[in-house]
Scaffold this motif. Structure first.
Motif, PDB file in Angstrom:
ATOM      1  N   GLN A  24       0.828  -1.206   0.000  1.00 31.10           N
ATOM      2  CA  GLN A  24       0.000   0.000   0.000  1.00 31.10           C
ATOM      3  C   GLN A  24       0.861   1.254   0.000  1.00 31.10           C
ATOM      4  O   GLN A  24       0.534   2.244  -0.672  1.00 31.10           O
ATOM      5  N   ARG A  25       1.964   1.218   0.730  1.00 29.49           N
ATOM      6  CA  ARG A  25       2.891   2.360   0.695  1.00 29.49           C
ATOM      7  C   ARG A  25       3.395   2.578  -0.731  1.00 29.49           C
ATOM      8  O   ARG A  25       3.486   3.722  -1.206  1.00 29.49           O
ATOM      9  N   PHE A  26       3.736   1.496  -1.405  1.00 27.19           N
ATOM     10  CA  PHE A  26       4.204   1.612  -2.781  1.00 27.19           C
ATOM     11  C   PHE A  26       3.108   2.175  -3.686  1.00 27.19           C
ATOM     12  O   PHE A  26       3.364   3.067  -4.515  1.00 27.19           O
ATOM     13  N   LEU A  27       1.891   1.665  -3.559  1.00 30.50           N
ATOM     14  CA  LEU A  27       0.790   2.126  -4.411  1.00 30.50           C
ATOM     15  C   LEU A  27       0.511   3.613  -4.194  1.00 30.50           C
ATOM     16  O   LEU A  27       0.207   4.337  -5.152  1.00 30.50           O
ATOM     17  N   ASN A  28       0.602   4.059  -2.961  1.00 27.68           N
ATOM     18  CA  ASN A  28       0.388   5.483  -2.678  1.00 27.68           C
ATOM     19  C   ASN A  28       1.461   6.330  -3.362  1.00 27.68           C
ATOM     20  O   ASN A  28       1.165   7.376  -3.960  1.00 27.68           O
ATOM     21  N   CYS A  29       2.716   5.879  -3.261  1.00 31.72           N
ATOM     22  CA  CYS A  29       3.814   6.609  -3.910  1.00 31.72           C
ATOM     23  C   CYS A  29       3.655   6.590  -5.426  1.00 31.72           C
ATOM     24  O   CYS A  29       3.886   7.598  -6.106  1.00 31.72           O
ATOM     25  N   LEU A  30       3.262   5.441  -5.958  1.00 29.92           N
ATOM     26  CA  LEU A  30       3.106   5.309  -7.407  1.00 29.92           C
ATOM     27  C   LEU A  30       2.013   6.231  -7.919  1.00 29.92           C
ATOM     28  O   LEU A  30       2.192   6.896  -8.959  1.00 29.92           O
ATOM     29  N   GLU A  31       0.907   6.299  -7.233  1.00 33.90           N
ATOM     30  CA  GLU A  31      -0.192   7.149  -7.688  1.00 33.90           C
ATOM     31  C   GLU A  31       0.231   8.613  -7.720  1.00 33.90           C
ATOM     32  O   GLU A  31      -0.072   9.340  -8.679  1.00 33.90           O
ATOM     33  N   ALA A 180      -5.127  -5.614 -26.721  1.00 34.77           N
ATOM     34  CA  ALA A 180      -6.572  -5.506 -26.480  1.00 34.77           C
ATOM     35  C   ALA A 180      -6.995  -6.464 -25.371  1.00 34.77           C
ATOM     36  O   ALA A 180      -7.784  -6.100 -24.476  1.00 34.77           O
ATOM     37  N   THR A 181      -6.475  -7.680 -25.399  1.00 31.96           N
ATOM     38  CA  THR A 181      -6.790  -8.656 -24.354  1.00 31.96           C
ATOM     39  C   THR A 181      -6.261  -8.186 -23.006  1.00 31.96           C
ATOM     40  O   THR A 181      -6.949  -8.293 -21.973  1.00 31.96           O
ATOM     41  N   LEU A 182      -5.047  -7.669 -22.992  1.00 35.77           N
ATOM     42  CA  LEU A 182      -4.467  -7.177 -21.746  1.00 35.77           C
ATOM     43  C   LEU A 182      -5.288  -6.028 -21.172  1.00 35.77           C
ATOM     44  O   LEU A 182      -5.567  -5.979 -19.962  1.00 35.77           O
ATOM     45  N   HIS A 183      -5.685  -5.094 -22.020  1.00 43.27           N
ATOM     46  CA  HIS A 183      -6.488  -3.958 -21.536  1.00 43.27           C
ATOM     47  C   HIS A 183      -7.837  -4.426 -20.996  1.00 43.27           C
ATOM     48  O   HIS A 183      -8.332  -3.888 -19.997  1.00 43.27           O
ATOM     49  N   GLU A 184      -8.408  -5.417 -21.623  1.00 42.99           N
ATOM     50  CA  GLU A 184      -9.678  -5.950 -21.135  1.00 42.99           C
ATOM     51  C   GLU A 184      -9.497  -6.613 -19.774  1.00 42.99           C
ATOM     52  O   GLU A 184     -10.352  -6.497 -18.888  1.00 42.99           O
ATOM     53  N   GLU A 185      -8.374  -7.289 -19.593  1.00 44.67           N
ATOM     54  CA  GLU A 185      -8.102  -7.947 -18.317  1.00 44.67           C
ATOM     55  C   GLU A 185      -7.967  -6.939 -17.180  1.00 44.67           C
ATOM     56  O   GLU A 185      -8.537  -7.132 -16.093  1.00 44.67           O
ATOM     57  N   ILE A 186      -7.200  -5.877 -17.405  1.00 44.64           N
ATOM     58  CA  ILE A 186      -6.857  -4.984 -16.305  1.00 44.64           C
ATOM     59  C   ILE A 186      -7.922  -3.932 -16.008  1.00 44.64           C
ATOM     60  O   ILE A 186      -7.936  -3.362 -14.907  1.00 44.64           O
ATOM     61  N   ALA A 187      -8.835  -3.675 -16.935  1.00 44.01           N
ATOM     62  CA  ALA A 187      -9.768  -2.541 -16.819  1.00 44.01           C
ATOM     63  C   ALA A 187     -10.534  -2.505 -15.492  1.00 44.01           C
ATOM     64  O   ALA A 187     -10.655  -1.429 -14.878  1.00 44.01           O
ATOM     65  N   LYS A 192     -12.564   5.552 -12.943  1.00 43.82           N
ATOM     66  CA  LYS A 192     -12.709   6.353 -14.160  1.00 43.82           C
ATOM     67  C   LYS A 192     -11.585   7.374 -14.317  1.00 43.82           C
ATOM     68  O   LYS A 192     -11.379   7.895 -15.411  1.00 43.82           O
ATOM     69  N   GLU A 193     -10.859   7.647 -13.224  1.00 41.82           N
ATOM     70  CA  GLU A 193      -9.695   8.545 -13.323  1.00 41.82           C
ATOM     71  C   GLU A 193      -8.418   7.767 -13.639  1.00 41.82           C
ATOM     72  O   GLU A 193      -7.316   8.317 -13.611  1.00 41.82           O
ATOM     73  N   ASN A 194      -8.561   6.464 -13.913  1.00 39.39           N
ATOM     74  CA  ASN A 194      -7.430   5.578 -14.217  1.00 39.39           C
ATOM     75  C   ASN A 194      -6.505   5.353 -13.034  1.00 39.39           C
ATOM     76  O   ASN A 194      -5.324   5.019 -13.212  1.00 39.39           O
ATOM     77  N   SER A 195      -7.008   5.527 -11.827  1.00 42.05           N
ATOM     78  CA  SER A 195      -6.258   5.193 -10.621  1.00 42.05           C
ATOM     79  C   SER A 195      -6.520   3.735 -10.257  1.00 42.05           C
ATOM     80  O   SER A 195      -7.653   3.241 -10.373  1.00 42.05           O
ATOM     81  N   LEU A 196      -5.484   3.052  -9.819  1.00 45.13           N
ATOM     82  CA  LEU A 196      -5.611   1.656  -9.432  1.00 45.13           C
ATOM     83  C   LEU A 196      -6.345   1.559  -8.104  1.00 45.13           C
ATOM     84  O   LEU A 196      -5.891   2.106  -7.094  1.00 45.13           O
ATOM     85  N   VAL A 197      -7.465   0.852  -8.095  1.00 47.36           N
ATOM     86  CA  VAL A 197      -8.271   0.725  -6.874  1.00 47.36           C
ATOM     87  C   VAL A 197      -8.473  -0.723  -6.451  1.00 47.36           C
ATOM     88  O   VAL A 197      -9.015  -0.977  -5.376  1.00 47.36           O
ATOM     89  N   ASP A 198      -8.049  -1.671  -7.272  1.00 48.02           N
ATOM     90  CA  ASP A 198      -8.279  -3.077  -6.934  1.00 48.02           C
ATOM     91  C   ASP A 198      -7.087  -3.917  -7.380  1.00 48.02           C
ATOM     92  O   ASP A 198      -7.109  -4.556  -8.436  1.00 48.02           O
ATOM     93  N   LEU A 199      -6.035  -3.929  -6.549  1.00 53.14           N
ATOM     94  CA  LEU A 199      -4.859  -4.729  -6.871  1.00 53.14           C
ATOM     95  C   LEU A 199      -5.195  -6.219  -6.899  1.00 53.14           C
ATOM     96  O   LEU A 199      -4.627  -6.971  -7.698  1.00 53.14           O
ATOM     97  N   GLU A 309       4.437  -5.190  -7.031  1.00 52.18           N
ATOM     98  CA  GLU A 309       4.839  -3.890  -7.570  1.00 52.18           C
ATOM     99  C   GLU A 309       4.957  -3.919  -9.094  1.00 52.18           C
ATOM    100  O   GLU A 309       4.578  -2.964  -9.768  1.00 52.18           O
ATOM    101  N   ILE A 310       5.458  -5.015  -9.645  1.00 50.50           N
ATOM    102  CA  ILE A 310       5.636  -5.087 -11.097  1.00 50.50           C
ATOM    103  C   ILE A 310       4.292  -5.146 -11.803  1.00 50.50           C
ATOM    104  O   ILE A 310       4.060  -4.457 -12.810  1.00 50.50           O
ATOM    105  N   ILE A 311       3.376  -5.958 -11.300  1.00 46.82           N
ATOM    106  CA  ILE A 311       2.051  -6.056 -11.916  1.00 46.82           C
ATOM    107  C   ILE A 311       1.305  -4.730 -11.780  1.00 46.82           C
ATOM    108  O   ILE A 311       0.677  -4.248 -12.745  1.00 46.82           O
ATOM    109  N   ALA A 312       1.366  -4.113 -10.605  1.00 50.46           N
ATOM    110  CA  ALA A 312       0.674  -2.839 -10.392  1.00 50.46           C
ATOM    111  C   ALA A 312       1.248  -1.750 -11.287  1.00 50.46           C
ATOM    112  O   ALA A 312       0.495  -0.977 -11.910  1.00 50.46           O
TER     113      ALA A 312
END
Length: 358
Positions: A24-31, A180-187, A192-199, A309-312
């Motif tokens: 979570q510390r990493f995700l906060n810094c990344l955002e 296209a497949t990758l984008h469908e997987e991660i969406a 809607k602001e493109n922030s990661l909310v569900d690791l 961290e790599i996947i996020a």
């Protein structure tokens, strides 16, 4: 503490509250960092980065802040760049040569250790590192030794994560037919602001992304597993004597055609999704056959955070930005002649153009 450092870090970085806190510390810094990059791209439009430098700047710095808090990067803003220099110097430093022969290499290492030394006792440092510093203090360790100890674990978490993430993004860019497949997987993992909310979605519901991650690990590894011989053992006419050390290059295992098939030397994005049909020349032994993290009692304790961290980071970059190679960019391959800690670098720079998605 000294006899079982691996056990200490295995427990400290195992799935659970401590790993969740670090992630979570990493995700906060990344955002925060990507929000700054968003604004920069809004003003500049398309800009150009060298991919290795991009990963160091964005993943490396934010991972560092997750471990240390923000002050370490204030003390030594270029510490991740210095780590890249150390990665090339470490084999020379391990040879026991006089300091005067390796002045610049020692100076570079000393700069990083001194920066970590300044963090001794700082409340913002990740708790397992702070606890370890306290244990060292109880045993009379010097302030430099404490800084060197935390430098070593920080170094270990980045030495392989950075080049692995480079190869993952590079291979995603090389396979536009899969995007296209990758984008469908991660969406579903983003708002809607493109922030990661569900690791958890990224970790459990993105099979192609994970297949490409494990294939990047398999394909780029230069890791070596070392074991002590417990008793005299003969293998194929060679005798391994008690007490000797045996070094097993994991690349030989990861490229074994009996395990991974006739295309073992190729990067195959869907390798761990395809059926396992050896009679047809199609092999999928599963990710447990990949030995880039070692195995057994010395299984890499940082592998869980590395995955997180790599996947996020990769998914966040894909979600927010358009990436394309600059005109004239030639194919990069693994530089197997490089002396490395675990993951081979590319044989050349990889330049890309990056812009905000519409």
């Amino acid at each position: 503490m000294y006899q079982d450092q691996h056990g200490y870090w295995r427990d400290a970085l195992a799935p659970g509250d401590a790993l969740n806190s670090l992630t979570q510390r990493f995700l906060n810094c990344l955002e925060k960092d990507l929000a700054k990059l968003d604004e920069e791209l809004r003003q500049k439009g398309t800009t150009t980065f060298e991919l290795r430098e991009f990963v160091r700047l964005r993943l490396g710095n934010q991972s560092t802040e997750a471990f240390s808090g923000p002050k370490l990067l204030e003390y030594e803003p270029d510490i991740v760049k210095k780590l890249a220099i150390w990665d090339k110097d470490f084999y020379k430093l391990s040879m026991g040569l006089p300091r005067w022969m390796l002045h610049h290499a020692h100076k570079n290492l000393d700069d990083m250790v001194k920066a970590w030394q300044r963090m001794n006792g700082a409340p913002e440092v990740l708790p397992p590192l702070t606890t370890r510093i306290g244990m060292m203090g109880e045993r009379g360790c010097s302030e430099r030794d404490k800084g060197a100890a935390n430098f070593s674990i920080w170094m270990a978490t980045l030495a392989n994560a950075l080049p692995t993430n480079f190869w993952l993004i590079y291979q995603i860019m090389r396979h536009p037919e899969l995007q296209a497949t990758l984008h469908e997987e991660i969406a579903p993992a983003f708002n809607k602001e493109n922030s990661l909310v569900d690791l958890n979605h990224l970790l459990n519901n993105c099979p192609l992304l994970h297949s490409m991650y494990w294939e990047a690990l398999r394909w780029s590894t230069g890791a070596v597993s070392t074991r002590s011989v417990a008793e005299d053992t003969e293998v194929a006419g060679y005798v391994f004597y008690t007490g000797a050390l045996v070094m097993s290059p994991m690349r030989l295992v990861n490229f074994d055609r009996k395990v991974f098939g006739p295309d073992a030397e190729d990067y195959v994005p869907e390798r761990f999704l395809r059926p396992h049909e050896p009679e047809k020349g199609i092999y999928n032994p599963g990710i447990k056959a990949v030995k880039s993290f070692g195995g057994g009692v010395t299984y890499c304790p940082g592998r869980h955070f590395a995955l997180n961290e790599i996947i996020a980071f990769t998914a966040s970059v894909m979600r927010r930005y358009d990436l394309e190679f600059v005109e004239g960019q030639t194919e990069a391959v693994v530089l197997t002649s490089a002396p490395v800690v675990g993951t081979f670098p590319a044989d050349k720079e990889v330049w890309m153009k990056i812009s905000l998605k519409n």
